[in-house]
Design a protein around this motif. Sequence first.
Motif, PDB file in Angstrom:
ATOM      1  N   GLY A 196     -16.822  36.818 -15.731  1.00  0.00           N
ATOM      2  CA  GLY A 196     -16.258  37.829 -14.838  1.00  0.00           C
ATOM      3  C   GLY A 196     -15.143  37.299 -13.963  1.00  0.00           C
ATOM      4  N   ALA A 197     -15.514  36.653 -12.854  1.00  0.00           N
ATOM      5  CA  ALA A 197     -14.512  36.131 -11.933  1.00  0.00           C
ATOM      6  C   ALA A 197     -15.135  35.032 -11.096  1.00  0.00           C
ATOM      7  N   HIS A 198     -14.289  34.200 -10.521  1.00  0.00           N
ATOM      8  CA  HIS A 198     -14.763  33.144  -9.637  1.00  0.00           C
ATOM      9  C   HIS A 198     -15.523  33.755  -8.459  1.00  0.00           C
ATOM     10  N   PRO A 199     -16.616  33.143  -8.024  1.00  0.00           N
ATOM     11  CA  PRO A 199     -17.401  33.704  -6.921  1.00  0.00           C
ATOM     12  C   PRO A 199     -16.603  33.961  -5.651  1.00  0.00           C
ATOM     13  N   ARG A 200     -15.596  33.140  -5.374  1.00  0.00           N
ATOM     14  CA  ARG A 200     -14.794  33.379  -4.164  1.00  0.00           C
ATOM     15  C   ARG A 200     -14.017  34.683  -4.265  1.00  0.00           C
TER      16      ARG A 200
ATOM     17  N   LEU B  22     -15.040  37.343  -6.096  1.00  0.00           N
ATOM     18  CA  LEU B  22     -16.053  38.393  -5.958  1.00  0.00           C
ATOM     19  C   LEU B  22     -16.466  38.549  -4.500  1.00  0.00           C
ATOM     20  N   GLN B  23     -16.605  37.432  -3.790  1.00  0.00           N
ATOM     21  CA  GLN B  23     -16.980  37.498  -2.377  1.00  0.00           C
ATOM     22  C   GLN B  23     -15.914  38.221  -1.569  1.00  0.00           C
ATOM     23  N   ALA B  24     -14.652  37.926  -1.848  1.00  0.00           N
ATOM     24  CA  ALA B  24     -13.564  38.601  -1.134  1.00  0.00           C
ATOM     25  C   ALA B  24     -13.574  40.104  -1.410  1.00  0.00           C
ATOM     26  N   LEU B  25     -13.852  40.474  -2.652  1.00  0.00           N
ATOM     27  CA  LEU B  25     -13.918  41.900  -2.990  1.00  0.00           C
ATOM     28  C   LEU B  25     -15.100  42.570  -2.296  1.00  0.00           C
ATOM     29  N   MET B  26     -16.225  41.876  -2.227  1.00  0.00           N
ATOM     30  CA  MET B  26     -17.396  42.436  -1.556  1.00  0.00           C
ATOM     31  C   MET B  26     -17.148  42.604  -0.055  1.00  0.00           C
ATOM     32  N   GLU B  27     -16.549  41.594   0.547  1.00  0.00           N
ATOM     33  CA  GLU B  27     -16.329  41.633   1.994  1.00  0.00           C
ATOM     34  C   GLU B  27     -15.382  42.755   2.412  1.00  0.00           C
ATOM     35  N   THR B  28     -14.504  43.155   1.516  1.00  0.00           N
ATOM     36  CA  THR B  28     -13.532  44.208   1.831  1.00  0.00           C
ATOM     37  C   THR B  28     -13.892  45.547   1.191  1.00  0.00           C
ATOM     38  N   ASN B  29     -15.055  45.612   0.581  1.00  0.00           N
ATOM     39  CA  ASN B  29     -15.398  46.770  -0.241  1.00  0.00           C
ATOM     40  C   ASN B  29     -15.385  48.083   0.531  1.00  0.00           C
ATOM     41  N   LEU B  30     -15.826  48.083   1.778  1.00  0.00           N
ATOM     42  CA  LEU B  30     -15.912  49.324   2.558  1.00  0.00           C
ATOM     43  C   LEU B  30     -14.751  49.486   3.528  1.00  0.00           C
ATOM     44  N   THR B  31     -13.753  48.595   3.400  1.00  0.00           N
ATOM     45  CA  THR B  31     -12.554  48.730   4.219  1.00  0.00           C
ATOM     46  C   THR B  31     -11.582  49.680   3.540  1.00  0.00           C
ATOM     47  N   GLN B  32     -11.038  50.633   4.288  1.00  0.00           N
ATOM     48  CA  GLN B  32     -10.083  51.564   3.700  1.00  0.00           C
ATOM     49  C   GLN B  32      -8.701  50.916   3.574  1.00  0.00           C
ATOM     50  N   ASN B  33      -8.047  51.209   2.464  1.00  0.00           N
ATOM     51  CA  ASN B  33      -6.729  50.632   2.192  1.00  0.00           C
ATOM     52  C   ASN B  33      -5.789  51.715   1.681  1.00  0.00           C
ATOM     53  N   ASN B  34      -4.497  51.494   1.900  1.00  0.00           N
ATOM     54  CA  ASN B  34      -3.503  52.336   1.246  1.00  0.00           C
ATOM     55  C   ASN B  34      -3.527  52.070  -0.254  1.00  0.00           C
ATOM     56  N   GLY B  35      -3.239  53.104  -1.032  1.00  0.00           N
ATOM     57  CA  GLY B  35      -3.291  52.979  -2.482  1.00  0.00           C
ATOM     58  C   GLY B  35      -1.985  52.502  -3.094  1.00  0.00           C
ATOM     59  N   TYR B  36      -2.017  52.324  -4.409  1.00  0.00           N
ATOM     60  CA  TYR B  36      -0.839  52.036  -5.220  1.00  0.00           C
ATOM     61  C   TYR B  36      -0.111  50.751  -4.811  1.00  0.00           C
ATOM     62  N   SER B  37      -0.892  49.731  -4.415  1.00  0.00           N
ATOM     63  CA  SER B  37      -0.358  48.405  -4.046  1.00  0.00           C
ATOM     64  C   SER B  37       0.536  48.436  -2.821  1.00  0.00           C
ATOM     65  N   LEU B  38       0.299  49.388  -1.929  1.00  0.00           N
ATOM     66  CA  LEU B  38       1.028  49.460  -0.667  1.00  0.00           C
ATOM     67  C   LEU B  38       0.146  49.036   0.497  1.00  0.00           C
TER      68      LEU B  38
ATOM     69  N   LEU C  25      -6.491  33.913  -4.945  1.00  0.00           N
ATOM     70  CA  LEU C  25      -6.015  32.899  -5.888  1.00  0.00           C
ATOM     71  C   LEU C  25      -5.028  31.929  -5.245  1.00  0.00           C
ATOM     72  N   PHE C  26      -4.186  32.434  -4.348  1.00  0.00           N
ATOM     73  CA  PHE C  26      -3.140  31.591  -3.779  1.00  0.00           C
ATOM     74  C   PHE C  26      -3.444  31.151  -2.348  1.00  0.00           C
ATOM     75  N   GLN C  27      -4.731  31.155  -2.017  1.00  0.00           N
ATOM     76  CA  GLN C  27      -5.201  30.516  -0.799  1.00  0.00           C
ATOM     77  C   GLN C  27      -6.119  29.362  -1.185  1.00  0.00           C
ATOM     78  N   ASN C  28      -6.003  28.267  -0.487  1.00  0.00           N
ATOM     79  CA  ASN C  28      -6.908  27.120  -0.671  1.00  0.00           C
ATOM     80  C   ASN C  28      -6.902  26.580  -2.098  1.00  0.00           C
ATOM     81  N   ASN C  29      -5.754  26.746  -2.799  1.00  0.00           N
ATOM     82  CA  ASN C  29      -5.533  26.067  -4.078  1.00  0.00           C
ATOM     83  C   ASN C  29      -6.413  26.569  -5.218  1.00  0.00           C
ATOM     84  N   LEU C  30      -7.035  27.743  -5.073  1.00  0.00           N
ATOM     85  CA  LEU C  30      -7.994  28.196  -6.079  1.00  0.00           C
ATOM     86  C   LEU C  30      -7.350  28.385  -7.446  1.00  0.00           C
TER      87      LEU C  30
END
Length: 343
Positions: free
Chosen positions: A11-15, A17-33, A246-251
Motif C-alpha cells: 500500500g504505502a509507507h506508514p508515515r 498513511l499516518q499523515a493521511l489519517m491525521e488530516t482525514n477529518l480536516t476540510q480542504n479545498n478541492g482540485y489541488s488548491l 515524501l519530501f520531508q525528512n528524506n523519505l
Amino acid sequence: MYSFNNDYSEGAHPRILQALMETNLTQNNGYSLDSHTDHARELIRAEIKRDDAHIHMIVGGTQTNMLAISAALRPHQAVICAETGHINVHETGAIEAAGHKVLGAGTDDGKLTPAHIQRVLDHHTDEHMVQPKMVYISNSTEVGTQYTKAELEALSQFCRSHGLYLFMDGARMGAALTSRANDLTLADIARLTDLFYIGGTKNGALFGEALVILHPDLKPDFRYIIKQRGAMLAKGWLLGIQFEELFQNNLFYEMADHANEMADRLRKGIGDCGYTYRWPSTTNQLFPILPNHVMDSLAQDFLFSVQEVVDDHHTCIRLVTSWATRPEAVEAFLQKLRGLPRE
C-alpha cells in the motif's frame, strides 16, 4: 508466494498513511488548491532549485505521460522514444489515442542518445510524415538502466539545438537518484529537461506523480487540460499530503535507497550463482537469464514476470524490489536459487 513482480504491491509507507489519517477529518479545498499541495510544491521547488516551476499532481503515470505529451504537441507532431519506452509498450496506445504518433528507436540498453534521435529526424523530412517535436526518456529506464549527467547533458543540448522538447518519465526516479551508479540530482534534471515527473506510485505512495513543467511555452492553461482529460482529482489534497510527506525528512530517498539495496543483494547473489543479465541494470529492476527449469522451480514460491524468451532452454525474467521488500525474502529467493542445479 512472495512477490518480486513490481514495486507497487504494497500500500504505502506508514508515515504517509499516518499523515493521511491525521488530516482525514480536516476540510480542504478541492482540485489541488489546498494548503498541503501548495506546501508539497514548495518542497519540490526547493529540491529542484527552480522557483519558476509549475507543478501538478496527477494520480498515475499513464495519465501524466498522456497529459504532458498531448499538451505539448500540435496535431501533426510526434514523440520519439526508445522502443522499450513505456509509452510505446505498456500504455495501450494512450499517446496514439490522443492523436500523436510514437516513434520508437531501437537501443541496446533502453537509453536514447543524440545519434538515435538524429536517425529519426533524418527519416522524417517533410509534411507527408509526422513532425518529431518531443523526446521522451525514462530514468530509470524500463530495463533498469539509468542516465548519467553527461548523457543527459548531451541529450539536452541536442534537443535544444533542434527545437525538441525533452520530457523525462520519472516513475522510478527515486530508484535512479539513489542508485550506486547515479551522478544526477533533481536540480540537474530540472536544469536539463523541459518537463519531468517524480513518481510516487512506485516509491511508497498510495498513488500519485508530481509533474514538473519548466518550459514557459508548456505552462499556460495546463489545469484546463488536466480537467478536460478527466485527470483532475476532486480530493486533490490526498495527492498533496503524500508528496508533502515524501519530501520531508528524506523519505522519498530513504525508500528508494532501500529498494536499491535489496536489488543489489539479489544482483550479487544471482551473479554469484553464475547467471548473467539481459541488461546492465543498476536500479531496482533485474533481468536475469535463467534455465527454464530453474525459472519454473522459483515460480513455485515467488511471483515475477517473464520478460522475454531467450532460446528454447532459457528465459529472461524480471525481478523488482520495493521500499517494503523484506531482506529475509531476498535471502529466501537466493537460498532456493543456490539449491537448484543449473543443468
